[in-house]
Design a protein around this motif. Structure first.
Motif, PDB file in Angstrom:
ATOM      1  N   SER A   1      -1.724  -0.876  13.362  1.00 23.57           N
ATOM      2  CA  SER A   1      -0.868  -2.000  13.048  1.00 23.57           C
ATOM      3  C   SER A   1      -1.793  -3.074  12.085  1.00 23.57           C
ATOM      4  N   ASP A   2      -3.153  -3.268  12.814  1.00 21.15           N
ATOM      5  CA  ASP A   2      -3.988  -4.129  11.956  1.00 21.15           C
ATOM      6  C   ASP A   2      -4.299  -3.835  10.643  1.00 21.15           C
ATOM      7  N   MET A   3      -4.619  -2.314  10.549  1.00 20.42           N
ATOM      8  CA  MET A   3      -5.316  -1.946   9.178  1.00 20.42           C
ATOM      9  C   MET A   3      -3.879  -1.823   8.197  1.00 20.42           C
ATOM     10  N   GLY A   4      -2.748  -1.345   8.829  1.00 21.80           N
ATOM     11  CA  GLY A   4      -1.723  -1.314   7.901  1.00 21.80           C
ATOM     12  C   GLY A   4      -1.039  -2.729   7.293  1.00 21.80           C
ATOM     13  N   LEU A   5      -1.359  -3.843   8.348  1.00 26.32           N
ATOM     14  CA  LEU A   5      -1.035  -5.047   7.645  1.00 26.32           C
ATOM     15  C   LEU A   5      -1.947  -5.657   6.762  1.00 26.32           C
ATOM     16  N   ALA A   6      -3.457  -5.125   7.104  1.00 24.72           N
ATOM     17  CA  ALA A   6      -4.442  -5.443   5.994  1.00 24.72           C
ATOM     18  C   ALA A   6      -4.197  -4.960   4.617  1.00 24.72           C
ATOM     19  N   LEU A   7      -3.758  -3.620   4.680  1.00 26.58           N
ATOM     20  CA  LEU A   7      -3.240  -2.813   3.510  1.00 26.58           C
ATOM     21  C   LEU A   7      -2.349  -3.407   2.897  1.00 26.58           C
ATOM     22  N   LEU A   8      -1.056  -3.925   3.603  1.00 25.36           N
ATOM     23  CA  LEU A   8      -0.044  -4.532   3.037  1.00 25.36           C
ATOM     24  C   LEU A   8      -0.330  -5.993   2.185  1.00 25.36           C
ATOM     25  N   GLY A   9      -1.337  -6.483   2.970  1.00 32.99           N
ATOM     26  CA  GLY A   9      -1.710  -7.727   2.355  1.00 32.99           C
ATOM     27  C   GLY A   9      -2.627  -7.760   1.026  1.00 32.99           C
ATOM     28  N   ALA A  10      -3.402  -6.623   1.253  1.00 31.61           N
ATOM     29  CA  ALA A  10      -4.389  -6.454  -0.014  1.00 31.61           C
ATOM     30  C   ALA A  10      -3.417  -6.025  -1.151  1.00 31.61           C
ATOM     31  N   ILE A  11      -2.368  -5.159  -0.965  1.00 30.61           N
ATOM     32  CA  ILE A  11      -1.419  -5.107  -2.042  1.00 30.61           C
ATOM     33  C   ILE A  11      -0.697  -5.912  -2.554  1.00 30.61           C
ATOM     34  N   LEU A  12      -0.114  -6.946  -1.579  1.00 33.19           N
ATOM     35  CA  LEU A  12       0.516  -8.114  -2.208  1.00 33.19           C
ATOM     36  C   LEU A  12      -0.463  -9.157  -2.830  1.00 33.19           C
ATOM     37  N   ALA A  13      -1.545  -9.356  -2.658  1.00 34.19           N
ATOM     38  CA  ALA A  13      -2.834 -10.055  -3.053  1.00 34.19           C
ATOM     39  C   ALA A  13      -2.965  -9.346  -4.541  1.00 34.19           C
ATOM     40  N   LEU A  14      -3.124  -8.097  -4.651  1.00 31.64           N
ATOM     41  CA  LEU A  14      -3.105  -7.509  -5.948  1.00 31.64           C
ATOM     42  C   LEU A  14      -1.902  -7.995  -6.894  1.00 31.64           C
ATOM     43  N   LEU A  15      -0.836  -7.758  -6.313  1.00 31.01           N
ATOM     44  CA  LEU A  15       0.301  -7.871  -7.107  1.00 31.01           C
ATOM     45  C   LEU A  15       0.723  -9.390  -7.730  1.00 31.01           C
ATOM     46  N   THR A  16       0.223 -10.247  -6.638  1.00 30.36           N
ATOM     47  CA  THR A  16       0.578 -11.683  -7.005  1.00 30.36           C
ATOM     48  C   THR A  16      -0.497 -12.380  -7.784  1.00 30.36           C
ATOM     49  N   LEU A  17      -1.772 -12.030  -7.358  1.00 31.05           N
ATOM     50  CA  LEU A  17      -2.772 -12.556  -8.011  1.00 31.05           C
ATOM     51  C   LEU A  17      -3.622 -11.954  -9.062  1.00 31.05           C
ATOM     52  N   SER A  18      -3.162 -10.930  -9.649  1.00 27.50           N
ATOM     53  CA  SER A  18      -3.999 -10.068 -10.558  1.00 27.50           C
ATOM     54  C   SER A  18      -4.106 -10.893 -11.885  1.00 27.50           C
ATOM     55  N   LYS A  19      -2.747 -11.389 -12.352  1.00 30.29           N
ATOM     56  CA  LYS A  19      -2.321 -11.924 -13.412  1.00 30.29           C
ATOM     57  C   LYS A  19      -3.202 -13.448 -13.718  1.00 30.29           C
ATOM     58  N   VAL A  20      -3.252 -14.115 -12.510  1.00 25.22           N
ATOM     59  CA  VAL A  20      -4.194 -15.222 -12.381  1.00 25.22           C
ATOM     60  C   VAL A  20      -5.537 -14.728 -12.708  1.00 25.22           C
ATOM     61  N   HIS A  21      -5.806 -14.045 -11.984  1.00 23.88           N
ATOM     62  CA  HIS A  21      -7.497 -13.559 -12.014  1.00 23.88           C
ATOM     63  C   HIS A  21      -7.913 -13.086 -13.577  1.00 23.88           C
ATOM     64  N   ASN A  22      -6.835 -12.325 -14.145  1.00 15.65           N
ATOM     65  CA  ASN A  22      -6.954 -11.991 -15.488  1.00 15.65           C
ATOM     66  C   ASN A  22      -7.184 -13.049 -16.392  1.00 15.65           C
ATOM     67  N   ARG A  23      -6.485 -14.187 -16.362  1.00 14.43           N
ATOM     68  CA  ARG A  23      -6.415 -15.185 -17.097  1.00 14.43           C
ATOM     69  C   ARG A  23      -7.756 -16.133 -17.010  1.00 14.43           C
TER      70      ARG A  23
END
Length: 59
Positions: free
Chosen positions: A28-50
């Motif tokens: 469950s720890d690894m699953g939540l870490a994966l979910l957090g990584a995916i959410l971070a990529l989806l929400t922060l990738s545009k900001v990072h690219n800018r």
């Protein structure tokens, strides 16, 4: 880390993981870490690219 301790302590993995009260704790720890990584990529990738584009314009 938990797997390493269970594998090299000579005890079974169930004995080690059972001390935490939840056998699926590691998964469950690894699953939540994966979910957090995916959410971070989806929400922060545009900001990072800018930010990278602004950096390229300065150089």
């Amino acid at each position: 880390m938990e797997w390493f301790v269970a594998a090299f302590s000579g005890e079974s993995a169930e004995d080690f993981l059972g001390t935490q009260g939840y056998v699926w704790d590691t998964q469950s720890d690894m699953g939540l870490a994966l979910l957090g990584a995916i959410l971070a990529l989806l929400t922060l990738s545009k900001v990072h690219n800018r930010q990278l584009e602004k950096l390229d314009k300065r150089v």
